[in-house]
Scaffold this motif. Structure first.
Motif, PDB file in Angstrom:
ATOM      1  N   ILE A 264       0.855  -1.184   0.000  1.00  0.00           N
ATOM      2  CA  ILE A 264       0.000   0.000   0.000  1.00  0.00           C
ATOM      3  C   ILE A 264       0.897   1.241   0.000  1.00  0.00           C
ATOM      4  N   GLN A 265       0.843   2.021  -1.061  1.00  0.00           N
ATOM      5  CA  GLN A 265       1.521   3.318  -1.085  1.00  0.00           C
ATOM      6  C   GLN A 265       0.541   4.382  -0.572  1.00  0.00           C
ATOM      7  N   ILE A 266       1.001   5.209   0.361  1.00  0.00           N
ATOM      8  CA  ILE A 266       0.137   6.249   0.936  1.00  0.00           C
ATOM      9  C   ILE A 266       0.837   7.597   0.845  1.00  0.00           C
ATOM     10  N   HIS A 267       0.125   8.576   0.294  1.00  0.00           N
ATOM     11  CA  HIS A 267       0.658   9.937   0.275  1.00  0.00           C
ATOM     12  C   HIS A 267       0.722  10.472   1.698  1.00  0.00           C
ATOM     13  N   THR A 268       1.896  10.970   2.073  1.00  0.00           N
ATOM     14  CA  THR A 268       2.049  11.644   3.363  1.00  0.00           C
ATOM     15  C   THR A 268       2.768  12.966   3.127  1.00  0.00           C
ATOM     16  N   GLY A 269       2.437  13.953   3.931  1.00  0.00           N
ATOM     17  CA  GLY A 269       3.163  15.214   3.899  1.00  0.00           C
ATOM     18  C   GLY A 269       2.697  16.200   2.846  1.00  0.00           C
ATOM     19  N   HIS A 270       3.654  16.866   2.226  1.00  0.00           N
ATOM     20  CA  HIS A 270       3.442  18.030   1.364  1.00  0.00           C
ATOM     21  C   HIS A 270       2.380  17.782   0.289  1.00  0.00           C
ATOM     22  N   HIS A 271       1.633  18.832  -0.036  1.00  0.00           N
ATOM     23  CA  HIS A 271       0.600  18.767  -1.069  1.00  0.00           C
ATOM     24  C   HIS A 271       1.069  19.443  -2.350  1.00  0.00           C
ATOM     25  N   GLU A 272       0.637  18.902  -3.482  1.00  0.00           N
ATOM     26  CA  GLU A 272       0.859  19.547  -4.771  1.00  0.00           C
ATOM     27  C   GLU A 272      -0.380  20.368  -5.105  1.00  0.00           C
ATOM     28  N   VAL A 273      -0.186  21.636  -5.395  1.00  0.00           N
ATOM     29  CA  VAL A 273      -1.293  22.592  -5.480  1.00  0.00           C
ATOM     30  C   VAL A 273      -2.382  22.157  -6.449  1.00  0.00           C
ATOM     31  N   SER A 274      -1.985  21.665  -7.617  1.00  0.00           N
ATOM     32  CA  SER A 274      -2.970  21.443  -8.677  1.00  0.00           C
ATOM     33  C   SER A 274      -3.934  20.304  -8.375  1.00  0.00           C
ATOM     34  N   VAL A 275      -3.590  19.416  -7.433  1.00  0.00           N
ATOM     35  CA  VAL A 275      -4.480  18.293  -7.158  1.00  0.00           C
ATOM     36  C   VAL A 275      -5.094  18.327  -5.766  1.00  0.00           C
ATOM     37  N   SER A 276      -4.719  19.293  -4.953  1.00  0.00           N
ATOM     38  CA  SER A 276      -5.265  19.364  -3.599  1.00  0.00           C
ATOM     39  C   SER A 276      -6.604  20.086  -3.614  1.00  0.00           C
ATOM     40  N   ASN A 277      -7.632  19.420  -3.141  1.00  0.00           N
ATOM     41  CA  ASN A 277      -8.959  20.052  -3.141  1.00  0.00           C
ATOM     42  C   ASN A 277      -9.517  20.208  -1.724  1.00  0.00           C
ATOM     43  N   ASN A 278      -8.612  20.259  -0.736  1.00  0.00           N
ATOM     44  CA  ASN A 278      -9.080  20.517   0.629  1.00  0.00           C
ATOM     45  C   ASN A 278      -8.441  21.785   1.183  1.00  0.00           C
ATOM     46  N   GLY A 279      -8.066  22.701   0.262  1.00  0.00           N
ATOM     47  CA  GLY A 279      -7.455  23.942   0.703  1.00  0.00           C
ATOM     48  C   GLY A 279      -6.032  23.779   1.165  1.00  0.00           C
ATOM     49  N   THR A 300       0.844  -6.244   6.309  1.00  0.00           N
ATOM     50  CA  THR A 300       0.740  -5.383   5.136  1.00  0.00           C
ATOM     51  C   THR A 300       2.013  -4.561   4.986  1.00  0.00           C
ATOM     52  N   LYS A 301       2.501  -4.450   3.754  1.00  0.00           N
ATOM     53  CA  LYS A 301       3.635  -3.574   3.467  1.00  0.00           C
ATOM     54  C   LYS A 301       3.107  -2.168   3.174  1.00  0.00           C
ATOM     55  N   PHE A 302       3.454  -1.223   4.017  1.00  0.00           N
ATOM     56  CA  PHE A 302       3.058   0.177   3.815  1.00  0.00           C
ATOM     57  C   PHE A 302       4.276   0.972   3.345  1.00  0.00           C
ATOM     58  N   VAL A 303       4.178   1.555   2.164  1.00  0.00           N
ATOM     59  CA  VAL A 303       5.214   2.463   1.661  1.00  0.00           C
ATOM     60  C   VAL A 303       4.684   3.874   1.857  1.00  0.00           C
ATOM     61  N   LEU A 304       5.265   4.598   2.809  1.00  0.00           N
ATOM     62  CA  LEU A 304       4.790   5.947   3.130  1.00  0.00           C
ATOM     63  C   LEU A 304       5.576   6.947   2.294  1.00  0.00           C
ATOM     64  N   LEU A 305       4.875   7.527   1.332  1.00  0.00           N
ATOM     65  CA  LEU A 305       5.533   8.327   0.307  1.00  0.00           C
ATOM     66  C   LEU A 305       6.048   9.669   0.827  1.00  0.00           C
ATOM     67  N   HIS A 306       7.084  10.153   0.155  1.00  0.00           N
ATOM     68  CA  HIS A 306       7.588  11.533   0.292  1.00  0.00           C
ATOM     69  C   HIS A 306       8.240  11.821   1.638  1.00  0.00           C
ATOM     70  N   SER A 307       8.641  10.763   2.349  1.00  0.00           N
ATOM     71  CA  SER A 307       9.324  10.910   3.644  1.00  0.00           C
ATOM     72  C   SER A 307       8.526  11.728   4.651  1.00  0.00           C
ATOM     73  N   GLY A 308       7.216  11.854   4.398  1.00  0.00           N
ATOM     74  CA  GLY A 308       6.354  12.561   5.334  1.00  0.00           C
ATOM     75  C   GLY A 308       6.613  14.055   5.430  1.00  0.00           C
ATOM     76  N   TYR A 309       7.495  14.586   4.602  1.00  0.00           N
ATOM     77  CA  TYR A 309       7.890  15.991   4.717  1.00  0.00           C
ATOM     78  C   TYR A 309       6.667  16.908   4.685  1.00  0.00           C
ATOM     79  N   PRO A 310       6.516  17.836   5.628  1.00  0.00           N
ATOM     80  CA  PRO A 310       7.490  18.298   6.630  1.00  0.00           C
ATOM     81  C   PRO A 310       7.438  17.566   7.971  1.00  0.00           C
ATOM     82  N   TYR A 311       6.687  16.472   8.064  1.00  0.00           N
ATOM     83  CA  TYR A 311       6.574  15.725   9.328  1.00  0.00           C
ATOM     84  C   TYR A 311       7.591  14.579   9.355  1.00  0.00           C
ATOM     85  N   TYR A 312       8.840  14.878   8.976  1.00  0.00           N
ATOM     86  CA  TYR A 312       9.797  13.793   8.788  1.00  0.00           C
ATOM     87  C   TYR A 312      10.424  13.281  10.078  1.00  0.00           C
ATOM     88  N   LEU A 313      10.366  14.031  11.182  1.00  0.00           N
ATOM     89  CA  LEU A 313      10.935  13.512  12.430  1.00  0.00           C
ATOM     90  C   LEU A 313      10.101  12.354  12.990  1.00  0.00           C
TER      91      LEU A 313
END
Length: 423
Positions: A264-279, A300-313
């Motif tokens: 399971i790949q899951i988007h975490t962290g930073h948003h890309e403006v053109s596809v974000s529809n929650n402000g 389950t194998k979870f691949v958490l995308l984008h290193s969670g940035y900016p929540y990387y700690l």
């Protein structure tokens, strides 16, 4: 260039995350230079440009687009998104000057490349050194040997209208009158996608709701489902009214994906403006919100995308401690190469090397992927050189690490066959 930089530059990459159109789609849609902006368009928007004004649906002529491009280029050319566009245009299209005339000349070259049957092989295989890329374009029909599909499954649990249900019914071929039949329909889709080559399931729901998921009962989900089934085609329910159903379906899709052997790949962290529809509510993307799901599905194998940035700690602690969670550097290098370098240093110090996925271009067009892999290789080479210099790794260990994150780990995580990954 150091020995390690040279070694990293020669690795044949398996690219874990893209949104690349197939050669056939690109040709059919006749993509030009202004179709290639992608992330740079987000920086233009941030600098004040109206969203979509340079897109394919724009009524502006090419010269007008070029003039507007230059206006915002001068405001944004300091960013890494701009740097990637510059790298792609200069390396692949021989752009030497940045003005309206040169852009129009480059535009003609891009149009020619779009219709060149050898362009994808030239850019992906020869110039980028990529043997295989996973791409998410909401189809498993890719018709390009270097692509494997990943499917967004948000459509199967983002249910707000009766039309959302009937769309899944139509795609699956399963008649739906109640929730159990809807679950059968979703399972039928997953099964078909696996048969058609899908290598992972993708959740992108942080773009439109919180990553936090409760654990509602079947009855709670069924109440919301029945309300939807009773709506007219013009009616809709709110997010609050359907969240129990969404959460139940998230659990179901994880369970069935696991049964099919899909990470399971899951988007975490930073948003890309053109596809974000929650402000762009970035707090919805905080990786800590996923902990209950990670605890619930240890197989389950979870691949958490984008290193969670900016929540990387907290991300670093999670991937270190959870056996079923895999670290990922997709997109991060072009958000901030400085942050990517720091995070990669900490990955090396904290996370077993077999759990790190080193590259995903996350671009809509192959020119962007080319520029991104060039930057990623440099950042990784820099970090490994520094680690060797400080005595944390020797050269052989650093080379092994690079092989792992750019290639071998992806073969293991996604259970790729030898025949799939030959150069």
């Amino acid at each position: 260039m150091s020995i390690l930089h040279d070694y990293v530059n020669r690795i044949r990459i398996i690219d874990g995350h893209e949104h690349l159109a197939t050669p056939q789609i690109r040709k059919r849609e006749n993509h030009d230079l202004f179709s290639l902006l992608h992330y740079l368009d987000s920086d233009f928007y941030s600098a004040g440009m109206k969203q979509g004004v340079l897109g394919r649906q724009s009524s502006l002529a090419a010269e007008q687009k070029a003039s507007m491009f230059m206006e915002y280029w001068h405001k944004t050319k300091n960013t890494t998104y701009a740097r990637m566009f510059r790298t792609a245009m200069e390396d692949l299209y021989d752009v030497t000057d940045w003005n309206v005339k040169s852009l129009l000349e480059a535009n003609e070259k891009v149009l020619q490349a779009t219709h060149d049957p050898n362009w994808y092989e030239h850019v992906m295989a020869e110039r980028s050194g990529i043997d295989l890329a996973f791409t998410l374009i909401q189809t498993t029909k890719l018709d390009y040997d270097r692509f494997r599909p990943i499917m967004f499954m948000d459509f199967a649990f983002k249910l707000r209208t009766l039309k959302d249900i009937t769309a899944v019914e139509r795609m699956s071929g399963v008649n739906v009158y109640h929730l159990r039949q809807y679950l059968d329909a979703v399972d039928a889709l997953l099964h078909r996608y696996v048969q058609e080559g899908m290598v992972a399931t993708k959740f992108g729901h942080a773009y439109w709701r919180s990553l936090a998921s409760g654990k509602p009962t079947f009855h709670e989900a069924e109440l919301a489902f029945n309300r939807l089934m009773g709506c007219t085609l013009e009616e809709s329910l709110s997010q609050a009214e359907t969240v129990a159903l969404q959460d139940y379906l998230i659990h179901f899709i994880i369970q069935r994906s696991t049964a099919y052997g899909l990470p399971i790949q899951i988007h975490t962290g930073h948003h890309e403006v053109s596809v974000s529809n929650n402000g762009n509510t970035i707090t919805n993307s905080n990786v800590e919100l996923l902990i209950p799901l990670l605890l619930a599905y240890k197989d389950t194998k979870f691949v958490l995308l984008h290193s969670g940035y900016p929540y990387y700690l907290p991300y670093l602690s999670i991937v270190k401690n959870f056996q079923n969670v895999y670290a990922d550097l997709t997109w991060l290098y072009i958000i901030s190469p400085t942050a990517a370098k720091q995070i990669l240093h900490q990955f090396i110090e904290m996370v077993p090397m077999t759990k790190i996925q080193g590259f995903g271009g996350d671009y809509n067009y192959i020119e962007g992927t080319y520029a991104h892999q060039k930057l990623a290789r440099k950042v990784v080479g820099d970090v490994l050189t520094e680690k060797v210099a400080e005595g944390a790794l020797d050269e052989t260990e650093a080379m092994t690490f690079a092989d792992r994150i750019f290639r071998l780990n992806l073969i293991d995580i996604y259970q790729l066959k030898d025949m799939e990954v030959q150069g």
